[in-house]
Each structure stands twice: as C-alpha cells, then as structure tokens.
Design an enzyme around this catalytic site. Structure first.
Site, PDB file in Angstrom:
ATOM      1  N   HIS A  64       0.834  -1.204   0.000  1.00 42.57           N
ATOM      2  CA  HIS A  64       0.000   0.000   0.000  1.00 42.57           C
ATOM      3  C   HIS A  64       0.867   1.251   0.000  1.00 42.57           C
ATOM      4  O   HIS A  64       0.582   2.224  -0.721  1.00 42.57           O
ATOM      5  CB  HIS A  64      -0.906  -0.023   1.235  1.00 42.57           C
ATOM      6  CG  HIS A  64      -1.779   1.174   1.363  1.00 42.57           C
ATOM      7  ND1 HIS A  64      -1.993   1.818   2.564  1.00 42.57           N
ATOM      8  CD2 HIS A  64      -2.507   1.868   0.446  1.00 42.57           C
ATOM      9  CE1 HIS A  64      -2.797   2.839   2.382  1.00 42.57           C
ATOM     10  NE2 HIS A  64      -3.120   2.891   1.112  1.00 42.57           N
TER      11      HIS A  64
ATOM     12  N   GLU B  12       2.219   1.810  -3.408  1.00 36.49           N
ATOM     13  CA  GLU B  12       1.202   2.414  -4.270  1.00 36.49           C
ATOM     14  C   GLU B  12       1.216   3.936  -4.126  1.00 36.49           C
ATOM     15  O   GLU B  12       1.183   4.672  -5.111  1.00 36.49           O
ATOM     16  CB  GLU B  12      -0.168   1.846  -3.904  1.00 36.49           C
ATOM     17  CG  GLU B  12      -1.358   2.529  -4.560  1.00 36.49           C
ATOM     18  CD  GLU B  12      -2.494   2.802  -3.596  1.00 36.49           C
ATOM     19  OE1 GLU B  12      -2.903   3.974  -3.461  1.00 36.49           O
ATOM     20  OE2 GLU B  12      -2.983   1.849  -2.972  1.00 36.49           O
ATOM     21  N   HIS B  13       1.283   4.423  -2.890  1.00 40.60           N
ATOM     22  CA  HIS B  13       1.370   5.872  -2.656  1.00 40.60           C
ATOM     23  C   HIS B  13       2.621   6.464  -3.302  1.00 40.60           C
ATOM     24  O   HIS B  13       2.577   7.511  -3.945  1.00 40.60           O
ATOM     25  CB  HIS B  13       1.422   6.151  -1.155  1.00 40.60           C
ATOM     26  CG  HIS B  13       0.093   6.171  -0.483  1.00 40.60           C
ATOM     27  ND1 HIS B  13      -0.390   7.264   0.199  1.00 40.60           N
ATOM     28  CD2 HIS B  13      -0.869   5.217  -0.369  1.00 40.60           C
ATOM     29  CE1 HIS B  13      -1.579   6.990   0.711  1.00 40.60           C
ATOM     30  NE2 HIS B  13      -1.890   5.744   0.377  1.00 40.60           N
TER      31      HIS B  13
ATOM     32  N   GLY C 112     -26.566 -13.023   0.902  1.00 36.63           N
ATOM     33  CA  GLY C 112     -25.823 -14.270   0.730  1.00 36.63           C
ATOM     34  C   GLY C 112     -24.915 -14.106  -0.472  1.00 36.63           C
ATOM     35  O   GLY C 112     -25.374 -13.691  -1.543  1.00 36.63           O
TER      36      GLY C 112
END
Length: 1024
Positions: free
Chosen positions: A113, A116-117, A366
């Site tokens: 993550h 990604e930044h 469901g």
C-alpha cells in the site's frame, strides 16, 4: 532570334517559372515526408510486432458494443487490452499488478500500500513529485489507485488529445520510480493518516478483525493498510531501511508478466498499439509467479468459532462465514452464484421473508467472494433487531434449514436457465460505462480469464454443473462454520482487543450442543425455492414508430395537477425507460415530526413491497421510493417491456397501504438508532451536515428529529399518509424507449389512480409549492462554528466561502477557480505539509446558492488548519496571477473537457435531466451554455472574481468556518511535512462564533431563488 519583351513581362514570366519550380519542390518534399512517415510507421509496426508474442482480435463482445478491441501479450509477458472508441470524450488507462498486501514482508506490513502511494511521488524521467497528477488535472482527468490483498490497481482518465503524455508519465511508475528520501519520510504520514481516518469505521474494523483471527502464519492474517508503527518505528528498531524495501518490493513483484494493462482511446487499434507497446515493453519481466495459497486461512482449528464484537456505531449484525475453494476457475457455470441467489433471495418463501415475519431482521445478504488465488469464502449476513440479537441460534437454525432445502431439492436447471437468460439480456444490452470505471474493472480481471472471454466472463453462462453446486453446498456445513455477532451489548463480556484497530471482542468455541442442534435442524415448512420470475423481459425491440432529433425534454402536459416532461431516446437505443415522479406537498417537511413520519412511511412502504419488487430487480428493473424536502420522490427504470406492471403494483400498494404493527416497531427502532448513530458518520459528511444546518432556511437537526421520533405511532403515521396523498402536485419525467402517446398513457394511469381511488387526490395551491432557501452571509463576515465529537479520533475543518446565487457566468468562474486550486491545494497541504489524508477543495451548491469549500481531516488543531488554508488562499492569488497564459488556457480546456463529457448510459442522462427538473432551473442545455461562457473567461476575470470573493482582505468575502474536535484527544499542532513551505499565513481577524444555530439563522437574510431557464408557470396550461 532575339525577341525583346517588356521588363514587367520578363519578371512575370520568371515568377511564373519560379512558382512552378517551388510547387514541384514542395510536392516532392511532401511526398518524401509521406514516404518517410509511412516507412517510419511501418518500421514502428515492425518494432512493435517484434515486442509482441500474441495478438487476439476476435474477443467475445455484445452485439450492441460498437467499440473495437484487441488483446496482446507482449514479449515481457504484459497482458494488454486495447479499446478503440471513436466517440469517447475521455481516454483512460489502468494497470493492475497481481500483487497486493498479502505479499507484504512480515517485518514491514503495509508495504504494498505504501508503494502504491510512492509511485505518485516522482520518477527518473519525471522527477517533480506532482508532475503526473498536475498533467492529468490540467488535461481534464482524474487519477487514483487502490491496494487489496492480491491486487494493486493504478488508473486515470484524461482528455483524448492528451493520452500520449499521460501514458508516458504513467508507464514510468513501473519502469523507474524515484522513492526519494524526502518523499518516503513524508508519505509515511499520509498512509498513517489514512489508517487513522479508518480507525472509527466499523467496516474497516470488522474486516481487519476477520484477518487477525485467521491462522497467524497465513498471509491473509497481515495488516494491509500499514501505519507509522509498521512502516517506520518497527523497521527502524530492527535495522530495516524501508526505502530499500520499497526498491526491493518493486524490483521483485512489479514484473511485467504479472501485470495487465487496459487502454481506451479515440485512436484506431493500430495507433493505440503503436503508442502503448514501446512504452510498456520497457517494464522488466522477472518471470515471477503469482502467489497461490493452497491452504485456507481458516483451517480446521479456526472453525466452529463464535466471535462477539463491540462496534463503534450502535449496530447489530450476524455474519456467518464458510471457507470454500476458489470458484473463479468455474466462471462458466458460477456454482457459488447459484447458491447465493437462493440464500439471498427476498421473494415469497425466502429466508429473509421468514426472518422478517419473526421480527428478527430487515436485510439479508448471501454471497460468495474470492479471498485470493486458491481460496474463497461464502457469507450469509443479516442485520439484527433488538429481538433478533437475542435469537442468534434460531436465526442460524433457519439458515441451515434453507441450506437443507436447497440440498433436498437438488440443483434445479430451470433456476440456472432463468439466471442464464437474465445475464444474457444484460450482456446484450450492456450500458456503456465511464471509461475510467471500465478500464479499472477490466484490468483487474484480465489475470483471471482467457483474453478472448474477458468481456463476456461473468455474463455468459455456458455449463449447468450440478456437481459443482453440490460441492459448494457441502462446504456450507455446520462443521465448517465461523460466526460473528456484532452489538454494543457485548462490551461487558469482550475480553480481547484487536491490535491495529483496538476492536473489543470475545472469541470462543461454539458449544457442541448448538452444533448438534444445527446438524439436526431438519426443514421448515415456511421456506421454499423462489417462484418463476414474471419480470424477465421478452419484448426487447427499439420503438421506431416515432423518431425525434430532440435532445432535451418537452412539456407534454401542464395543468394545475401535473407537469409532465417527455423525451424519446434517440441516442442510447436500448429497450429501457426511466420514470421520475415528484409528489410535492409542503406537509412532508413542515416540522421534525412530519419529517420523521414521511421517512417512516417510505421505509415501511419499501419493506412491504419488497417480496414483490425483488423479482423485478433481479430481472433488470429498479425503483426508488424516498422522501425529499418537498414531498415524495418515486423513480422507476430498466427494460420497458414490464415496467408498467411494477408501476401498477406500486400505485395499488399506495392506495391500499396498511401498516404491520410489528414491522412498524422494528423499523421505528432502527430509525431512532440511526439518528443516534449520526455522529459516527465520516468526518467529511459531518462537516457538510453542519454547514447545511447553519446555512439552510429549514434543516432539522438529528437532535430535533430524535426529540419527536418516539411520538410516531401506527395511527398518526397512517393519518399523515392520508393527508400527504389528499393533495399534491406531480412533476414527472418520462425518458427512453417509449412514444409520446405511451408516455401520456402512463401519466393518465398515475393521475386517474389517485383522483378516482379512495384517496380522491386534489391539487395544492401555487403558494404551497415550497422550496428551501439559503441563508445569506454578511459581506465581510467571518463566522465560525465548533462542535465536539467523541467518536472520531481526528479533527475536521471546512472553510466555506459563500459566493451567491447560481447563474451561468458565476457558475463557470467558480468552477474554473476550483479547477485551478484543487491540485496545488492537495499537493501543498496534503503531499508537502502532510496535514491529513483527506485534503481537498470542492464546490458547494445548495438551494440555488453556491460557494467553495476547503476541507481537511487531520490530527492538527482547527485553528492551525484554518491558518494553513488561509495561507494557501493568500498564496493562490499570486499562483493564478503568475500562471502563464498557455497554462491558464490548459486549465480552462480541462474544465471544458469535464463539462462536455456526455452521460454514457440512458439512466445517467435521465438522472441529469431529473436533477434539472428537481432544482427547478430547467437548464437542459447547461453544458453547452456554460462552456460557451467559459471560453470567454480571461485570467483578469478570474483575478477580479478571486479578489472580490476569496481574498481575505476583501470587504465582500463571506466566510463560514465549521470545525469538529474530540475533547478527549490530545490537542497538538503537528507539522509533518516539508520545512520549506511556500505559504505565509496572513494577518487574520478574529471570527464571530456561532453559539446557537437557530438564533443565527433567524437573524440572517435569505437569498432569492435562481431564475429558471424555462418559465414553466407561464406556459399555457393544457388538458391533454
């Protein structure tokens, strides 16, 4: 022989020969250029062909899809899908890396993550941190990215003429990122701020708790978001250089052979190929394998467990999870969807209907979901009433009784065929998506399906596989269960705290006697498989008996009782239609009690018709039934063939409306609980709420609504409904595959139903066509409102600068200022100064009035954030003034690109038309009118407007500061960013505090309402 000619004749003759020679030379050069260009193109194609090892042209697509497609596999292993759409008003691209947070090193969780930044923070070719975002912003686009457990997806859209430059910058993310020391240190704070924003969100909390309670050695167990502890403090203590970890992760996993790229543009397929292949062939292929998890995170020792969880909001729910295999390989038969369709059905005989009849829940889902490559989950989740949370064991008994029913009935081919038919129709008449959404979704699934089937996978069913359905059902067993019950009542027994979100919970084994009860639960006579679906359309023809070139609605009826707008679709050409009805009656929002009563009516109505309407929704129809500030809004749409059947059912239900006292008490309790939960909403929503509360003429607070919510009874709500429908005015829009005569028949049906039924509806008077108005802040004012919130750990601030009444030139001037400021505001205060993850400026439009808002969610004190926003506004004056003319024109063109982006679907266009009707402005040609005004704007116009309305020393500026703080958190001023700030805080005057919102509103003048573009009241009334 020598012939003497006049000098001027000789000159003319020489000029003539000279012109011929020049033309011959010019033509020769042009031919040479064409030849060279042609040879270069051929050479480029040859080079591109050398860079590719596979090409597929015959992708399976809808017959209605006019776009051209080509799939490639480059020599470096990158999968590419090219989409040529000559009509597109936006180009777009997305690249998906088939790696996410589950591949984080355990010593640096959140690294995927964080990476990604960091890819947005500069590359070797484009080292300026905001170069990519600035380019996209200035060329009419948007950009974003996300990281999941096994995907990292980057995407953007941009004006079609700028695709080349955007792709060049985009490709560098995956070739040569910088990961500078400065950016690495600062962006850790952004990741941490993002995590802090999510700490108070129950969705994030429950998602991480599920991971944290899985097998600790499984990658599913990791903390995917990351924070300062995992990205800075812990690595430093272990001697780990996180910047080097970024390089290592990128080098290892950002490998072309596990990436997929989708590019959509107006260019031909050949031109797109020539553009894309050289850029993305530079990505290295490390020949890595996409991780495959052969073991499930919920192995045997983690099954038959029950978890009792304490939420932030006062919510109650039950979630049952069964570990299942990865079902993606079975996309042609979709056995998980078959089971989910039955368990999640809401029609007669359904599990939900039985649970609702007992007063235990209102919503049931469901569904099967993929965990990662190699494993999946099947979930059944229900919300719980006060009574329902005391009956968990009985609810689970009913769930297993329905599973037993499905097993007993065995897989039914007619159910499969019905779903197959619905999906085929959906695929055949699939609406266009916005380019950004389209490429983003396709890029993520390119990994999972054969390239030829990537457009059709998920839509076209080909195999009825009872064996696979039975296999899924076998996994839905008592011995394979995990259950989680969420409720505030468990705070007294919760003895554990989840590490990352500090969620309180109790985990224990499910007692054997409960398990045995569920194993032997047998069947329930009230449960049944769903009936056949009468709403599946059979007439899918496009009506051609009436042709029209109209692009905006016309009034086809205008009486005291109704005003009807009509537009026959001549653009989208789908067998679909939209009906929008607004029933105006000022009683609906007359006081807090009536506001509660109409909300309760809409909830009770939707609840009572749900068994019937669910089949329509499954077959591609939709309806909404909601309260507004002026009355009631009813919208319907979808395939036109059977929409009137649903409309008639709704009308009959209104006429014969009865209230089930048990459902009334259930929904009333839920409504009161939602009002009490209002402070738990996201910070930016709360900031908008308080701004509206202060600036709207009438806007009931959640406290005022709470004070009267308990006053509601079955009798007085029924009495209110009778009064609501005794008098009203209808304004309606009918748009789509329908003729004018048919539209009038629909309106006759609606009008006659109310006029001739027991309701005997009459019209309201003109004076009762109430519309809310906006408070007019005083010129030169600086008001502030501060409130507390003990739920959110961070603070929030919104600086709202009110401009005035909406009208064309003001609209586009303000929009252009917002366009000019959005990127630098984000770059300086979010990227450089790291004030908070949520940092943006945006327009605020309400009740015909508009302004610009600056929003920050942060750890810092509101006073400090206000100073930084004011410093930015002061900086922005010179930023605009010093902007080069070509940069200013580029920003203006970017806004024009946004405004001229056309709706991609009939429903989207219907909603746009309906918004104009709902606002009573009726500017159906808004985009063209405003673009025309926008083209005439100069930088001097912008500077004059800026200095009058935004500059802090202007006597005309109208400012409202709204801030939210938590008195229990430490109030600190934290400056995480670059020490070389571009901003200097101006000398600010002290604001006037708003102590009592009601007193403040009562003392202020009101703006008049904007003049409509069509004077509907003076159009001759007709009795058509």
């Amino acid at each position: 022989m020598f012939i003497r000619l006049p000098l001027n004749s000789i000159v003319k003759t020489l000029h003539s020969y000279s012109d011929i020679a020049l033309k011959l030379t010019y033509n020769s050069l042009n031919n040479n250029r064409r030849y060279i260009k042609s040879m270069a193109a051929m050479k480029a194609r040859d080079v591109n062909n050398d860079l590719m090892k596979e090409s597929i042209d015959d992708l399976i697509k809808s017959v209605e899809d006019k776009r051209q497609y080509k799939a490639l596999i480059l020599n470096n292993g990158l999968k590419v899908l090219l989409i040529s759409d000559v009509e597109t008003d936006k180009s777009a691209a997305a690249l998906d890396v088939n790696i996410g947070s589950m591949s984080d090193p355990r010593e640096v969780q959140g690294l995927a993550h964080f990476l990604e930044h960091m890819l947005f923070m500069g590359t070797e070719k484009y080292p300026q941190e905001n170069d990519y975002q600035k380019f996209i912003s200035r060329n009419g686009g948007h950009t974003n990215a996300y990281t999941s457990g096994c995907h990292t997806n980057f995407h953007f859209d941009v004006s079609p003429n700028s695709l080349n430059g955007a792709l060049d910058r985009f490709a560098q993310f995956f070739v040569c990122p910088l990961f500078t020391d400065s950016a690495t240190d600062r962006e850790m704070n952004a990741v941490n701020s993002e995590h802090e924003r999510n700490i108070d969100d129950d969705v994030w909390r429950l998602s991480q708790l599920e991971k944290s309670l899985s097998h600790p050695d499984h990658d599913f167990n990791k903390f995917g978001t990351g924070n300062l502890e995992t990205l800075k403090d812990s690595p430093i203590s272990k001697g780990i250089n996180v910047r080097q970890e970024l390089f290592s992760f990128h080098k290892q996993w950002y490998s072309a052979n596990i990436m997929s790229l989708v590019v959509l543009g107006k260019e031909t397929i050949e031109e797109l190929q020539e553009l894309v292949v050289p850029l993305f062939s530079l990505i290295t292929n490390n020949n890595v394998l996409v991780p495959h998890w052969d073991s499930h995170p919920f192995s045997n020792e983690y099954l038959k467990k029950q978890c009792f969880v304490v939420p932030i909001c006062d919510t109650r729910s039950l979630s049952i999870t069964f570990p299942i295999p990865d079902l993606i390989p079975h996309y042609k038969s979709q056995p998980g969807h078959y089971v989910a369709h039955l368990l999640g059905h809401e029609g007669p005989g359904s599990l939900l209907s039985e649970l609702k009849s007992r007063g235990w829940c209102t919503i049931l889902n469901g569904y099967d979901r993929r965990g990662a490559k190699g494993f999946g989950f099947f979930n059944v989740s229900v919300d719980l009433t006060e009574e329902g949370i005391e009956c968990i064991d009985d609810i689970i008994t009913l769930i297993f009784q329905y599973i037993n029913l499905i097993n007993k009935e065995r897989p039914q081919k007619w159910i499969y065929e019905e779903e197959k038919k619905i999906k085929e129709i959906k695929f055949q008449f699939k609406d266009k998506e916005r380019p950004l959404n389209y490429v983003r979704g396709l890029a993520s699934i390119l990994h999972d399906y054969p390239l030829k089937e990537v457009l059709s996978a998920g839509y076209l069913l080909e195999e009825f596989r009872p064996d696979l359905i039975i296999d899924v059902l076998n996994h839905l067993s008592v011995d394979n269960i995990r259950m989680a019950v969420v409720g505030k009542k468990f705070s007294s027994i919760a003895d554990k705290t989840e590490k990352w979100y500090e969620t309180k919970y109790l985990l224990s084994d499910i007692p054997e006697d409960k398990l045995q009860k569920w194993r032997n639960c047998g069947f329930n006579a009230n449960l049944a498989l769903p009936p056949t679906n009468e709403f599946i359309p059979s007439d899918l023809n496009i009506k051609s008996n009436e042709t029209s070139s109209e692009t905006k609605p016309e009034i086809i009826r205008n009486t005291d009782f109704s005003r009807i707008w009509f537009l026959k679709d001549n653009k989208y050409l789908k067998p679909k239609v939209y009906y929008g009805f607004e029933f105006t009656n000022p009683l609906a929002y007359a006081d807090p009690f009536h506001a509660n009563a109409i909300y309760m009516f809409t909830r009770l109505f939707r609840d009572s018709i749900n068994e019937y309407s669910y089949a329509a929704e499954c077959a591609g129809l939709f309806y909404s039934f909601s309260n507004t500030f002026t009355g009631l809004s009813v919208e319907l749409g979808g395939y036109n063939d059977k929409l009137n059947i649903l409309l008639i059912k709704i009308l009959n239900k209104i006429t014969d409306f009865k209230i089930d006292s048990k459902r009334f008490e259930v929904l009333k309790e839920i409504h009161i609980r939602s009002l009490k939960n209002y402070p738990t909403r996201p910070m930016h929503e709360l900031l908008r709420y308080y701004t509206s509360l202060i600036t709207s003429e009438r806007y009931w607070s959640y406290e005022e609504l709470l004070q009267t919510a308990n006053d509601m009874t079955v009798e007085n709500v029924l009495q209110f409904v009778t009064e609501l429908f005794s008098r009203f005015h209808i304004e309606a829009l009918i748009h789509g595959n329908i003729s004018k005569s048919e539209a009038l028949m629909v309106i006759d049906l609606v009008e006659n139903h109310f006029k001739t039924s027991s309701l005997k509806t009459k019209t309201i008077s003109m004076s009762q066509h109430f519309r809310n108005r906006e408070i007019q802040l005083i010129d030169g004012s600086d008001f502030s409102f501060e409130t507390t919130n003990i739920i959110h750990q961070t603070k929030g601030i919104q600086v709202y600068l009110q401009i005035g009444i909406q009208e064309t030139v003001t609209n586009v001037t303000l929009e252009l200022i917002n366009q000019l400021l959005s990127e630098p505001f984000f770059n300086i205060l979010r990227t450089q100064e790291q004030l908070g993850y949520l940092t943006y400026c945006t327009l605020r439009r309400a009740n015909g009035v508009q302004g610009i808002s600056f929003v920050i969610q942060s750890d810092c004190l509101p006073q400090y954030l206000n100073e930084r926003i004011e410093a930015f506004i002061a900086y922005a004056e010179n930023y605009i003034k010093d902007m080069k003319s070509e940069e200013f024109e580029a920003e203006k063109q970017s806004l024009i690109t946004h405004k001229l982006e056309k709706p991609k679907q009939l429903l989207e266009y219907s909603k746009r038309l309906w918004n104009e009707i709902d606002s009573k402005q009726y500017n159906f040609n808004r985009d063209e009118i405003e673009v025309n005004a926008l083209t005439k704007l100069t930088k001097d116009d912008i500077m004059t407007f800026f200095r009058k309305h935004l500059f802090y020393e202007s006597p005309n500026r109208k400012k409202l500061l709204v801030s939210i703080i938590n008195p229990n958190t430490v109030n600190i001023v934290k400056y995480n960013g670059s020490k070389d700030s571009q901003l200097t805080t101006p000398e600010l005057k002290e604001s006037i505090k708003i102590e009592n919102v009601s007193h403040f509103r009562n003392g202020m003048a009101l703006y008049q309402l904007p003049e409509p573009f069509i004077d509907v009241y003076n159009i001759e009334k007709s009795k058509l």
